[in-house]
Design a protein around this motif. Sequence first.
Motif, PDB file in Angstrom:
ATOM      1  N   GLU A  22       0.949  -1.208  -0.111  1.00  0.00           N
ATOM      2  CA  GLU A  22       0.021  -0.072  -0.079  1.00  0.00           C
ATOM      3  C   GLU A  22       0.904   1.179  -0.132  1.00  0.00           C
ATOM      4  OE1 GLU A  22      -2.425   0.104   3.415  1.00  0.00           O
ATOM      5  OE2 GLU A  22      -4.030  -1.513   2.579  1.00  0.00           O
ATOM      6  N   ALA A  23       0.630   2.222  -0.761  1.00  0.00           N
ATOM      7  CA  ALA A  23       1.457   3.335  -0.983  1.00  0.00           C
ATOM      8  C   ALA A  23       0.784   4.663  -1.730  1.00  0.00           C
ATOM      9  CB  ALA A  23       2.847   2.963  -1.830  1.00  0.00           C
ATOM     10  N   PHE A  24       1.301   5.615  -1.253  1.00  0.00           N
ATOM     11  CA  PHE A  24       0.933   6.771  -2.171  1.00  0.00           C
ATOM     12  C   PHE A  24       1.608   6.982  -3.337  1.00  0.00           C
ATOM     13  CE2 PHE A  24       0.096   8.276   2.371  1.00  0.00           C
ATOM     14  CZ  PHE A  24      -1.329   8.338   2.385  1.00  0.00           C
ATOM     15  N   VAL A  25       0.846   7.493  -4.200  1.00  0.00           N
ATOM     16  CA  VAL A  25       1.391   7.664  -5.653  1.00  0.00           C
ATOM     17  C   VAL A  25       1.590   8.888  -6.138  1.00  0.00           C
ATOM     18  CG1 VAL A  25       0.919   5.163  -6.368  1.00  0.00           C
ATOM     19  CG2 VAL A  25      -0.499   7.064  -6.810  1.00  0.00           C
ATOM     20  N   THR A  40      -3.596  12.713   7.082  1.00  0.00           N
ATOM     21  CA  THR A  40      -4.258  13.012   8.368  1.00  0.00           C
ATOM     22  C   THR A  40      -5.835  12.715   8.185  1.00  0.00           C
ATOM     23  OG1 THR A  40      -2.373  14.183   9.299  1.00  0.00           O
ATOM     24  CG2 THR A  40      -4.516  14.033  10.515  1.00  0.00           C
ATOM     25  N   LEU A  41      -6.411  13.391   7.152  1.00  0.00           N
ATOM     26  CA  LEU A  41      -7.746  13.572   7.149  1.00  0.00           C
ATOM     27  C   LEU A  41      -7.991  12.358   6.535  1.00  0.00           C
ATOM     28  CD1 LEU A  41     -10.516  15.105   6.983  1.00  0.00           C
ATOM     29  CD2 LEU A  41      -9.825  15.860   4.695  1.00  0.00           C
ATOM     30  N   GLU A  42      -7.565  11.679   5.532  1.00  0.00           N
ATOM     31  CA  GLU A  42      -7.731  10.617   4.902  1.00  0.00           C
ATOM     32  C   GLU A  42      -7.763   9.224   6.068  1.00  0.00           C
ATOM     33  OE1 GLU A  42      -5.317  10.338   1.634  1.00  0.00           O
ATOM     34  OE2 GLU A  42      -6.406  11.725   0.256  1.00  0.00           O
ATOM     35  N   GLY A  43      -6.689   9.536   6.886  1.00  0.00           N
ATOM     36  CA  GLY A  43      -6.570   8.266   7.842  1.00  0.00           C
ATOM     37  C   GLY A  43      -7.680   8.369   8.837  1.00  0.00           C
ATOM     38  N   LEU A  44      -8.426   9.242   9.257  1.00  0.00           N
ATOM     39  CA  LEU A  44      -9.555   9.594   9.926  1.00  0.00           C
ATOM     40  C   LEU A  44     -10.925   8.951   9.318  1.00  0.00           C
ATOM     41  CD1 LEU A  44      -8.861  12.868  11.583  1.00  0.00           C
ATOM     42  CD2 LEU A  44      -8.983  10.732  12.678  1.00  0.00           C
ATOM     43  N   LEU A  45     -10.880   9.264   7.920  1.00  0.00           N
ATOM     44  CA  LEU A  45     -11.782   8.767   7.008  1.00  0.00           C
ATOM     45  C   LEU A  45     -11.715   7.292   6.800  1.00  0.00           C
ATOM     46  CD1 LEU A  45     -12.251  11.857   4.623  1.00  0.00           C
ATOM     47  CD2 LEU A  45     -13.551  11.160   6.515  1.00  0.00           C
ATOM     48  N   PHE A  51     -12.949   6.578   3.049  1.00  0.00           N
ATOM     49  CA  PHE A  51     -12.327   6.941   1.884  1.00  0.00           C
ATOM     50  C   PHE A  51     -11.089   6.351   2.100  1.00  0.00           C
ATOM     51  CE2 PHE A  51      -9.076   9.761  -0.026  1.00  0.00           C
ATOM     52  CZ  PHE A  51      -9.729  10.250  -1.411  1.00  0.00           C
ATOM     53  N   PRO A  52     -10.692   5.382   1.004  1.00  0.00           N
ATOM     54  CA  PRO A  52      -9.358   4.658   0.920  1.00  0.00           C
ATOM     55  C   PRO A  52      -8.224   5.643   0.908  1.00  0.00           C
ATOM     56  CG  PRO A  52     -10.449   4.370  -0.904  1.00  0.00           C
ATOM     57  CD  PRO A  52     -11.387   5.133  -0.282  1.00  0.00           C
ATOM     58  N   ASN A  53      -7.204   5.360   1.942  1.00  0.00           N
ATOM     59  CA  ASN A  53      -6.286   6.579   1.878  1.00  0.00           C
ATOM     60  C   ASN A  53      -4.879   6.094   1.201  1.00  0.00           C
ATOM     61  OD1 ASN A  53      -5.330   4.619   3.580  1.00  0.00           O
ATOM     62  ND2 ASN A  53      -4.409   5.875   5.183  1.00  0.00           N
ATOM     63  N   LYS A  54      -4.729   4.799   0.584  1.00  0.00           N
ATOM     64  CA  LYS A  54      -3.719   4.238  -0.214  1.00  0.00           C
ATOM     65  C   LYS A  54      -4.043   3.581  -1.325  1.00  0.00           C
ATOM     66  CE  LYS A  54      -0.600   4.483   3.909  1.00  0.00           C
ATOM     67  NZ  LYS A  54       0.381   3.700   4.563  1.00  0.00           N
ATOM     68  N   LYS A  55      -3.041   3.670  -2.414  1.00  0.00           N
ATOM     69  CA  LYS A  55      -3.382   2.559  -3.512  1.00  0.00           C
ATOM     70  C   LYS A  55      -2.601   1.426  -3.376  1.00  0.00           C
ATOM     71  CE  LYS A  55      -5.194   6.061  -5.953  1.00  0.00           C
ATOM     72  NZ  LYS A  55      -6.637   6.341  -5.451  1.00  0.00           N
ATOM     73  N   ILE A  56      -3.059   0.373  -3.819  1.00  0.00           N
ATOM     74  CA  ILE A  56      -2.351  -0.994  -3.843  1.00  0.00           C
ATOM     75  C   ILE A  56      -1.352  -1.107  -4.986  1.00  0.00           C
ATOM     76  CG2 ILE A  56      -2.539  -3.439  -3.909  1.00  0.00           C
ATOM     77  CD1 ILE A  56      -3.471  -2.432  -1.449  1.00  0.00           C
ATOM     78  N   LEU A  57      -0.165  -1.250  -4.753  1.00  0.00           N
ATOM     79  CA  LEU A  57       0.999  -1.388  -5.986  1.00  0.00           C
ATOM     80  C   LEU A  57       1.338  -2.870  -6.111  1.00  0.00           C
ATOM     81  CD1 LEU A  57       3.187   1.752  -5.610  1.00  0.00           C
ATOM     82  CD2 LEU A  57       1.221   1.218  -7.181  1.00  0.00           C
ATOM     83  N   THR A  58       1.214  -3.730  -7.065  1.00  0.00           N
ATOM     84  CA  THR A  58       1.999  -4.812  -7.250  1.00  0.00           C
ATOM     85  C   THR A  58       3.321  -4.946  -7.504  1.00  0.00           C
ATOM     86  OG1 THR A  58      -0.296  -5.698  -7.830  1.00  0.00           O
ATOM     87  CG2 THR A  58       1.657  -6.997  -8.386  1.00  0.00           C
TER      88      THR A  58
END
Length: 190
Positions: A22-25, A40-45, A51-58
């Motif tokens: 899981e990572a920010f892109v 911080t806001l996305e983590g709370l959501l 709201f999913p806060n990270k993208k899945i990278l293969t």
Amino acid sequence: MRLGLQLPTIEVRFENLHVEAEAFVGSRALPSFTNFNLVTLEGLLSIFHIFPNKKILTILEDVSGILKPCKPCRMTLLLGPPSSGKTTLMLALAGKLDPSLKTSGSVTYKGHSMQEFVPQRSAAYISQYDRHIGEMTVRETLAFSERCQGVGSRYEMLAELARREKDANIKPDLDVDIFMKETCLRLNCG
């Protein structure tokens, strides 16, 4: 070997190895005041699954292969373009993947799973950014790393090899000899 001493060999199999992170892109991965507040806001959501806060990278996708024992002291070369997953594959085979990564598939050593076999006792993963002490010779560096990692049954094997060389009146070049023995033991080739 010409002295009749066999080094232990290990066959490594990896089947359907799949690793995700899981990572920010993009620009979201950069450390900034705006990104900090958004994280911080996305983590709370994301706690409330709003709201999913990270993208899945293969990183690795269904990778399979076999590293078979080969002739004494041969190496296996792993080549690929940048960011193709070479380091992740090597870390997976060494049993040193980050626990935060999502991993599936299997890695076996001589038919034993990672729970039954401890790869760290027979193989060492050295990062490409390994740090070396500039004041030590190559021999001292290898001896130091051997002592730090523990030698286990390898000590007896090296002692037996030294005895057989002495009995056969073999006097190898010291620098080449220590390098070859260390390389063979590190690679566990037979």
